[in-house]
Design a protein around this motif. Structure first.
Motif, PDB file in Angstrom:
ATOM      1  N   MET A 133      -4.607   9.231   3.663  1.00 48.27           N
ATOM      2  CA  MET A 133      -4.870   8.738   2.317  1.00 48.27           C
ATOM      3  C   MET A 133      -5.360   7.293   2.351  1.00 48.27           C
ATOM      4  SD  MET A 133      -1.735  10.457   0.191  1.00 48.27           S
ATOM      5  CE  MET A 133      -2.162   9.694  -1.365  1.00 48.27           C
ATOM      6  N   LEU A 134      -4.779   6.481   3.215  1.00 45.90           N
ATOM      7  CA  LEU A 134      -5.228   5.088   3.350  1.00 45.90           C
ATOM      8  C   LEU A 134      -6.652   5.030   3.865  1.00 45.90           C
ATOM      9  CD1 LEU A 134      -2.074   3.295   4.808  1.00 45.90           C
ATOM     10  CD2 LEU A 134      -3.119   2.929   2.574  1.00 45.90           C
ATOM     11  N   ILE A 135      -6.943   5.867   4.855  1.00 47.35           N
ATOM     12  CA  ILE A 135      -8.301   5.912   5.407  1.00 47.35           C
ATOM     13  C   ILE A 135      -9.278   6.361   4.338  1.00 47.35           C
ATOM     14  CG2 ILE A 135      -9.796   7.116   7.060  1.00 47.35           C
ATOM     15  CD1 ILE A 135      -7.329   7.076   8.975  1.00 47.35           C
ATOM     16  N   ASN A 136      -8.901   7.374   3.556  1.00 54.61           N
ATOM     17  CA  ASN A 136      -9.775   7.848   2.483  1.00 54.61           C
ATOM     18  C   ASN A 136     -10.026   6.767   1.441  1.00 54.61           C
ATOM     19  OD1 ASN A 136     -10.172  10.361   3.581  1.00 54.61           O
ATOM     20  ND2 ASN A 136      -8.532  11.327   2.408  1.00 54.61           N
ATOM     21  N   MET A 137      -8.978   6.020   1.073  1.00 53.14           N
ATOM     22  CA  MET A 137      -9.157   4.937   0.098  1.00 53.14           C
ATOM     23  C   MET A 137     -10.097   3.871   0.651  1.00 53.14           C
ATOM     24  SD  MET A 137      -5.629   4.283  -1.988  1.00 53.14           S
ATOM     25  CE  MET A 137      -4.573   3.989  -0.592  1.00 53.14           C
ATOM     26  N   THR A 138      -9.945   3.545   1.925  1.00 50.58           N
ATOM     27  CA  THR A 138     -10.814   2.545   2.544  1.00 50.58           C
ATOM     28  C   THR A 138     -12.253   3.038   2.565  1.00 50.58           C
ATOM     29  OG1 THR A 138      -8.984   1.782   3.910  1.00 50.58           O
ATOM     30  CG2 THR A 138     -11.187   1.184   4.642  1.00 50.58           C
ATOM     31  N   ALA A 139     -12.453   4.304   2.903  1.00 51.48           N
ATOM     32  CA  ALA A 139     -13.799   4.874   2.930  1.00 51.48           C
ATOM     33  C   ALA A 139     -14.401   4.903   1.533  1.00 51.48           C
ATOM     34  CB  ALA A 139     -13.765   6.277   3.529  1.00 51.48           C
ATOM     35  N   GLN A 140     -13.608   5.249   0.536  1.00 46.77           N
ATOM     36  CA  GLN A 140     -14.101   5.277  -0.839  1.00 46.77           C
ATOM     37  C   GLN A 140     -14.501   3.876  -1.293  1.00 46.77           C
ATOM     38  OE1 GLN A 140     -11.026   7.099  -3.145  1.00 46.77           O
ATOM     39  NE2 GLN A 140     -11.429   9.151  -2.346  1.00 46.77           N
ATOM     40  N   GLN A 141     -13.704   2.881  -0.937  1.00 43.97           N
ATOM     41  CA  GLN A 141     -14.038   1.508  -1.303  1.00 43.97           C
ATOM     42  C   GLN A 141     -15.334   1.065  -0.630  1.00 43.97           C
ATOM     43  OE1 GLN A 141     -10.410  -0.441  -0.204  1.00 43.97           O
ATOM     44  NE2 GLN A 141      -9.494  -0.185  -2.226  1.00 43.97           N
ATOM     45  N   ALA A 142     -15.532   1.494   0.613  1.00 42.65           N
ATOM     46  CA  ALA A 142     -16.763   1.145   1.333  1.00 42.65           C
ATOM     47  C   ALA A 142     -17.975   1.784   0.666  1.00 42.65           C
ATOM     48  CB  ALA A 142     -16.659   1.575   2.792  1.00 42.65           C
ATOM     49  N   VAL A 143     -17.838   3.033   0.236  1.00 41.98           N
ATOM     50  CA  VAL A 143     -18.944   3.726  -0.432  1.00 41.98           C
ATOM     51  C   VAL A 143     -19.240   3.070  -1.779  1.00 41.98           C
ATOM     52  CG1 VAL A 143     -19.651   5.907  -1.503  1.00 41.98           C
ATOM     53  CG2 VAL A 143     -18.608   5.921   0.762  1.00 41.98           C
ATOM     54  N   THR A 199     -27.499  -0.387   9.813  1.00 42.42           N
ATOM     55  CA  THR A 199     -27.138  -1.540  10.634  1.00 42.42           C
ATOM     56  C   THR A 199     -26.184  -2.488   9.923  1.00 42.42           C
ATOM     57  OG1 THR A 199     -29.086  -2.782   9.928  1.00 42.42           O
ATOM     58  CG2 THR A 199     -29.301  -1.469  11.933  1.00 42.42           C
ATOM     59  N   ALA A 200     -26.064  -2.339   8.601  1.00 44.18           N
ATOM     60  CA  ALA A 200     -25.107  -3.158   7.843  1.00 44.18           C
ATOM     61  C   ALA A 200     -23.695  -2.689   8.172  1.00 44.18           C
ATOM     62  CB  ALA A 200     -25.382  -3.036   6.354  1.00 44.18           C
ATOM     63  N   GLU A 201     -22.748  -3.536   7.938  1.00 43.35           N
ATOM     64  CA  GLU A 201     -21.357  -3.246   8.302  1.00 43.35           C
ATOM     65  C   GLU A 201     -20.558  -2.675   7.137  1.00 43.35           C
ATOM     66  OE1 GLU A 201     -20.080  -3.554  11.426  1.00 43.35           O
ATOM     67  OE2 GLU A 201     -22.092  -4.096  12.085  1.00 43.35           O
ATOM     68  N   TYR A 202     -20.887  -1.458   6.721  1.00 38.12           N
ATOM     69  CA  TYR A 202     -20.134  -0.826   5.628  1.00 38.12           C
ATOM     70  C   TYR A 202     -18.978   0.016   6.146  1.00 38.12           C
ATOM     71  CZ  TYR A 202     -23.412  -2.475   2.186  1.00 38.12           C
ATOM     72  OH  TYR A 202     -24.149  -3.286   1.386  1.00 38.12           O
ATOM     73  N   GLY A 203     -19.005   0.369   7.412  1.00 41.87           N
ATOM     74  CA  GLY A 203     -17.910   1.133   7.980  1.00 41.87           C
ATOM     75  C   GLY A 203     -17.907   2.595   7.590  1.00 41.87           C
ATOM     76  N   VAL A 204     -19.061   3.125   7.200  1.00 45.25           N
ATOM     77  CA  VAL A 204     -19.161   4.546   6.886  1.00 45.25           C
ATOM     78  C   VAL A 204     -20.178   5.202   7.806  1.00 45.25           C
ATOM     79  CG1 VAL A 204     -18.437   4.317   4.470  1.00 45.25           C
ATOM     80  CG2 VAL A 204     -20.848   4.147   5.048  1.00 45.25           C
ATOM     81  N   ASP A 205     -20.010   6.484   7.994  1.00 48.84           N
ATOM     82  CA  ASP A 205     -20.888   7.255   8.875  1.00 48.84           C
ATOM     83  C   ASP A 205     -22.310   7.301   8.306  1.00 48.84           C
ATOM     84  OD1 ASP A 205     -20.990   9.088  11.241  1.00 48.84           O
ATOM     85  OD2 ASP A 205     -21.714  10.479   9.688  1.00 48.84           O
ATOM     86  N   HIS A 206     -23.287   7.449   9.192  1.00 50.05           N
ATOM     87  CA  HIS A 206     -24.678   7.475   8.738  1.00 50.05           C
ATOM     88  C   HIS A 206     -24.956   8.647   7.787  1.00 50.05           C
ATOM     89  CE1 HIS A 206     -24.925  10.248  12.150  1.00 50.05           C
ATOM     90  NE2 HIS A 206     -25.972  10.757  11.540  1.00 50.05           N
ATOM     91  N   MET A 232       0.841  -1.201   0.000  1.00 51.63           N
ATOM     92  CA  MET A 232       0.000   0.000   0.000  1.00 51.63           C
ATOM     93  C   MET A 232       0.872   1.246   0.000  1.00 51.63           C
ATOM     94  SD  MET A 232      -3.138  -0.771  -0.284  1.00 51.63           S
ATOM     95  CE  MET A 232      -4.003   0.683   0.218  1.00 51.63           C
ATOM     96  N   ASP A 233       1.960   1.234   0.777  1.00 48.76           N
ATOM     97  CA  ASP A 233       2.875   2.370   0.802  1.00 48.76           C
ATOM     98  C   ASP A 233       3.466   2.624  -0.579  1.00 48.76           C
ATOM     99  OD1 ASP A 233       2.567   3.202   3.353  1.00 48.76           O
ATOM    100  OD2 ASP A 233       4.399   2.279   4.132  1.00 48.76           O
ATOM    101  N   ALA A 234       3.709   1.576  -1.339  1.00 47.74           N
ATOM    102  CA  ALA A 234       4.288   1.738  -2.666  1.00 47.74           C
ATOM    103  C   ALA A 234       3.326   2.447  -3.613  1.00 47.74           C
ATOM    104  CB  ALA A 234       4.673   0.379  -3.238  1.00 47.74           C
ATOM    105  N   LEU A 235       2.037   2.343  -3.332  1.00 52.44           N
ATOM    106  CA  LEU A 235       1.042   3.005  -4.170  1.00 52.44           C
ATOM    107  C   LEU A 235       0.923   4.490  -3.877  1.00 52.44           C
ATOM    108  CD1 LEU A 235      -1.800   0.358  -3.988  1.00 52.44           C
ATOM    109  CD2 LEU A 235      -0.208   0.739  -5.872  1.00 52.44           C
TER     110      LEU A 235
END
Length: 107
Positions: A28-38, A59-66, A7-10
């Motif tokens: 940036m990693l957190i943003n990529m994870t959030a974008q993937q979840a969306v 209630t589903a486990e998407y990991g994004v804010d309501h 991931m660091d190499a990216l």
């Protein structure tokens, strides 16, 4: 550990290594994870795997804010992919399902 190195190499190399740039990489990693979840949330809604109902998505486990879930639903509704349903919720527009469109393109 191997995964984090890949991931660091990216990520772009910082001009001046510092604590700030390390925090920036983490953001940036957190943003990529959030974008993937969306993206997963949108795909699941459009494929019909989950109903576009806020309380069920929350209630589903998407990991994004309501608030992100609400905005996704509003945006999909605004572009005509969702229709109004009962009690301030949405449903897929009649005759639309992402998987159906994919099958039509194959034929």
């Amino acid at each position: 550990e191997n995964c984090s190195r890949r991931m660091d190499a990216l990520l772009p190399e910082p001009e001046f290594p510092s604590i700030y740039s390390q925090n920036c990489r983490l953001c940036m990693l957190i943003n990529m994870t959030a974008q993937q979840a969306v993206i997963q949330l949108i795909c699941d809604i459009l494929s019909g795997e989950v109903p576009p109902v806020f309380r069920k998505l929350r209630t589903a486990e998407y990991g994004v804010d309501h608030s992100v879930i609400q905005q996704v639903l509003k945006n999909l509704h605004a572009i005509g992919l969702l229709a109004d349903d009962k009690r301030n919720s949405y449903k897929l527009r009649e005759g639309f399902k992402l998987n159906d469109m994919h099958e039509e393109k194959k034929q």
